[in-house]
Design an enzyme around this catalytic site. Structure first.
Site, short mmCIF file in Angstrom:
data_model
loop_
_atom_site.label_atom_id
_atom_site.label_comp_id
_atom_site.label_asym_id
_atom_site.label_seq_id
_atom_site.Cartn_x
_atom_site.Cartn_y
_atom_site.Cartn_z
N LYS A 253 49.02 56.51 38.36
CA LYS A 253 48.14 55.91 39.37
C LYS A 253 48.64 54.50 39.62
CE LYS A 253 44.89 53.60 40.36
NZ LYS A 253 45.01 52.43 41.27
N GLY B 167 47.14 46.02 32.93
CA GLY B 167 46.30 45.36 33.92
C GLY B 167 45.44 44.32 33.25
N SER B 168 44.29 44.07 33.84
CA SER B 168 43.44 42.99 33.35
C SER B 168 42.69 43.41 32.09
CB SER B 168 42.43 42.62 34.43
OG SER B 168 41.64 43.74 34.77
N THR B 169 42.31 42.44 31.30
CA THR B 169 41.54 42.69 30.08
C THR B 169 40.20 43.33 30.43
OG1 THR B 169 42.66 40.95 28.89
CG2 THR B 169 40.47 41.53 28.10
N GLU B 170 39.62 42.87 31.52
CA GLU B 170 38.34 43.41 31.97
C GLU B 170 38.42 44.93 32.22
OE1 GLU B 170 37.54 41.56 35.67
OE2 GLU B 170 35.68 42.67 36.00
N GLY C 17 40.79 46.88 31.16
CA GLY C 17 41.20 47.50 29.90
C GLY C 17 39.99 47.94 29.07
N GLU D 81 48.11 47.16 27.78
CA GLU D 81 48.87 45.91 27.94
C GLU D 81 48.07 45.05 28.89
OE1 GLU D 81 51.43 45.05 26.35
OE2 GLU D 81 52.23 46.94 25.58
N CYS E 176 52.25 38.72 33.37
CA CYS E 176 51.29 38.70 32.25
C CYS E 176 51.74 37.76 31.15
CB CYS E 176 51.10 40.11 31.71
SG CYS E 176 52.64 40.90 31.30
N GLU F 271 42.93 33.27 32.42
CA GLU F 271 44.18 33.71 33.03
C GLU F 271 44.05 33.57 34.55
OE1 GLU F 271 45.29 37.92 33.15
OE2 GLU F 271 47.28 37.27 32.53
P1 NAP Z 1 43.51 45.44 37.36
O1 NAP Z 1 42.50 45.19 38.39
O2 NAP Z 1 43.12 45.58 35.94
O3 NAP Z 1 44.30 46.72 37.86
C1 NAP Z 1 45.31 47.37 37.13
C2 NAP Z 1 45.26 48.85 37.45
O4 NAP Z 1 44.04 49.40 36.99
C3 NAP Z 1 45.34 49.16 38.94
O5 NAP Z 1 46.06 50.35 39.12
C4 NAP Z 1 43.88 49.34 39.26
O6 NAP Z 1 43.65 50.10 40.42
C5 NAP Z 1 43.38 50.07 38.05
N1 NAP Z 1 41.93 50.00 37.86
C6 NAP Z 1 41.05 49.09 38.35
N2 NAP Z 1 39.79 49.40 37.96
C7 NAP Z 1 39.87 50.52 37.22
C8 NAP Z 1 38.93 51.33 36.54
N3 NAP Z 1 37.63 51.04 36.55
N4 NAP Z 1 39.37 52.42 35.87
C9 NAP Z 1 40.67 52.73 35.84
N5 NAP Z 1 41.62 52.01 36.47
C10 NAP Z 1 41.23 50.92 37.15
O7 NAP Z 1 44.61 44.33 37.31
P2 NAP Z 1 45.33 43.69 38.55
O8 NAP Z 1 44.44 42.68 39.14
O9 NAP Z 1 45.83 44.77 39.44
O10 NAP Z 1 46.59 43.02 37.80
C11 NAP Z 1 46.51 41.76 37.22
C12 NAP Z 1 46.19 41.81 35.73
O11 NAP Z 1 47.09 42.67 35.04
C13 NAP Z 1 46.32 40.49 35.05
O12 NAP Z 1 45.20 40.23 34.26
C14 NAP Z 1 47.56 40.61 34.18
O13 NAP Z 1 47.63 39.83 33.05
C15 NAP Z 1 47.57 42.03 33.84
N6 NAP Z 1 48.94 42.47 33.54
C16 NAP Z 1 49.31 42.66 32.24
C17 NAP Z 1 50.58 43.06 31.91
C18 NAP Z 1 50.99 43.30 30.49
O14 NAP Z 1 52.05 43.86 30.25
N7 NAP Z 1 50.22 42.92 29.50
C19 NAP Z 1 51.51 43.25 32.93
C20 NAP Z 1 51.13 43.04 34.24
C21 NAP Z 1 49.84 42.65 34.53
P3 NAP Z 1 43.54 49.36 41.86
O15 NAP Z 1 44.47 48.24 41.90
O16 NAP Z 1 43.91 50.46 42.75
O17 NAP Z 1 42.11 48.95 42.00
#
Ligand code: NAP
Ligand code: MG
Length: 498
Positions: free
Chosen positions: A195, A248-251, A253, A270, A304, A401
């Site tokens: 996804k 993705g985000s901690t929230e 996660g 991650e 990240c 962050e």
């Molecule tokens: P995000 O909102 O957490 O989204 C990440 C992924 O999760 C997207 O595919 C998103 O879909 C999906 N998602 C959102 N809500 C969900 C739910 N309720 N259930 C299942 N999946 C869901 O994060 P983002 O804003 O796209 O990315 C930024 C964040 O990612 C930052 O906090 C960053 O630190 C973190 N990040 C971490 C790493 C690492 O390796 N640790 C690497 C890159 C980024 P949609 O986008 O389609 O809504």
């Protein structure tokens, strides 16, 4: 649409690809959403719609999970030898390289990043993930154990693929994040449902076409585009999924973790970071300054592991901050498709609102703006690379962050490593930490004290050969290296009374 700077062939392919509404890859076929819905894909450099993607939800996830299950249990995939799987992964890596111009252009149009960055880092980096993990396919073994009890025994472990895996990835390195999960999962013998992030589905879909071309059996890789709240949530709570790997985000996660409890699926997370970079007075500043700048401005700060909190010794603080600010001012800001662009737009309207909110919060809290601090007055989601100095730990720009090009700098004056590391560790995150010193004793002592999954000394960089992941709220588990592929396996113990 403005599509310059790449080979004519890459440009044509990318243009053809964008002109056709995109579908899901399920069971080896490209299919529209069950609901018939689609959503627009935007170019962050001008906010214009560049493509249409299928908006998947639970119904599409159900089909993809059924396809992945069938492919995992039956058909050619479970009968293939590890070396046959390795060969397919290697072929896919070669196909990515062969289509690098086109993939880079798609990534730039979709995410906004400079084309030279996509062409030099994202695309070859993605190919390398498949190549590296191809090597693990033939090296995942169990062990034999000596019995601890009297008698004649033969005891050993089998390392088996965990099963059907859901891969949920963010938008900052779209193809690379997909490859980072897909490659080890496939090397281990799993089948997957990917996804991609709603903001950046394009390169994952093009990857799906390459996966078909190189001959992966149908149902082994399924790709469903759509939103996190619907498609992502359906995948993470699905009883037919054995594991979720999420970046993705901690929230989010934490939401994934809750959703996974239904069938106690395995989870790798991650998540975010707020990584410190600590500069000691003996550091080689000619190297430390550009590294500190790249550590926060690379990919417009949407990394990240970005080094977003700078702590420099008072003797070098002014020189350092001035050097980073000068570096920021020299970056050529512009659309990623322009050849001399160093620094592209943020990914979305949502992200620019988030980052400008922090720029205001920092200034309101009394941090000193050394450079930047504003959104650019032009079309697209452009913000200035920004350095705040004289920041303190009660400021949101230091604690939270931002996921944008915003550095918070403060100085330290003591030589007590305990005090310095306590400050660096004063965060809910623990992804990475960066140290600059020529003193080996300080470097290794600090490496032990820092609570982070990765500590880099005199460098900013990762390597596929070393595990990557977070302490504390930066995640669960590790990616890359042996750990990264073993996380897609289960251990089975076999005890034979002879
Ligand atoms: P995000 O909102 O957490 O989204 C990440 C992924 O999760 C997207 O595919 C998103 O879909 C999906 N998602 C959102 N809500 C969900 C739910 N309720 N259930 C299942 N999946 C869901 O994060 P983002 O804003 O796209 O990315 C930024 C964040 O990612 C930052 O906090 C960053 O630190 C973190 N990040 C971490 C790493 C690492 O390796 N640790 C690497 C890159 C980024 P949609 O986008 O389609 O809504
Ligand atoms: Mg999102």
């Amino acid at each position: 649409m403005n599509i310059p700077v790449t080979s004519v062939e890459g440009k044509k392919l990318a243009t053809d690809f964008l002109a056709t509404p995109r579908k899901h890859l399920i069971n080896g076929k490209w299919v529209a959403s069950q609901s018939g819905k689609t959503f627009p894909v935007y170019n962050p450099a001008d906010g214009q719609v560049i493509a249409q993607a299928a908006e998947g939800d639970k119904a599409d996830i159900d089909l993809a999970v059924a396809a992945a299950r069938a492919a995992f249990e039956r058909g050619p995939w479970p009968k293939m030898t590890p070396s046959q799987r390795a060969k397919l992964l290697w072929k896919l890596a070669d196909a990515i390289d062969a289509h690098a111009d086109e993939l880079a252009l798609l990534e730039t149009l979709d995410n906004g990043k400079p084309l030279k960055l996509a062409r030099m880092a994202d695309i070859p980096g993605s190919a390398e993930k498949f190549r590296y993990n191809a090597g693990w396919a033939t090296k995942l073994n169990g062990e034999t154990m000596s019995a601890n009890k009297p008698g004649d025994w033969h005891m050993y472990t089998l390392r088996e693929p965990v099963g059907v895996v859901g891969l949920i990835v963010p938008w900052n390195f779209p193809l690379m994040m997909a490859a980072n999960k897909m490659a080890p999962a496939l090397a281990a013998g799993c089948t997957v449902i990917l996804k991609p992030a709603e903001q950046t589905p394009l390169t994952a879909l093009r990857l799906g076409e390459l996966i078909q071309e190189v001959g992966f059996p149908e149902g082994v890789v399924n790709i469903v585009t759509g939103f996190g709240e619907t498609a992502g949530a359906a995948l993470s709570e699905h009883p037919g999924v054995d594991k979720i790997s999420f970046t993705g985000s901690t929230e989010v996660g934490k939401l994934i973790l809750k959703a996974a409890t239904g069938n106690l699926k395995r989870v790798t997370l991650e998540l975010g970071g707020k990584s410190p970079i600590i500069i000691f007075p003996d550091a080689d500043l000619d190297r430390a300054i550009p590294a500190a700048a790249n550590g926060i401005f690379f990919n417009s700060g949407q990394v990240c592991a970005a080094s977003s909190r700078l702590y420099a010794h008072k003797d070098v603080f002014d020189k350092l901050v001035e050097g980073v600010a000068k570096h920021a001012e020299k970056l050529k800001v512009g659309p990623g498709t322009e050849p001399d662009t160093d620094f592209g737009p943020l990914v979305s309207q949502e992200q620019i609102e988030r980052v400008t909110g922090y720029l205001k919060a920092g200034a309101d809290a009394g941090a000193r703006v050394v450079t930047g601090g504003k959104r650019l007055d032009r079309e697209g989601y452009f913000v200035q690379p920004t350095v705040f100095a004289d920041t303190s730990h009660d400021m949101s720009i230091v604690r939270e962050e931002i996921f944008g090009p915003v550095l918070s700098a403060s100085s330290f004056s003591d030589d007590d490593l305990e005090q310095i590391s306590a400050k660096a560790n004063d965060t809910t995150y623990g992804l990475s930490a960066y140290l600059w010193t020529q003193n080996l004793g300080i470097a290794h002592k600090m490496a032990k004290k820092l609570k982070a999954g990765t500590v880099c000394v005199n460098t900013f960089g990762l390597d596929l050969a070393v595990p990557f992941g977070g302490y504390k709220q930066s995640g669960w588990g590790r990616e890359n290296a042996r750990e990264g592929v073993e996380t897609y396996t289960e251990i089975k113990s076999v005890i034979v009374g002879l």
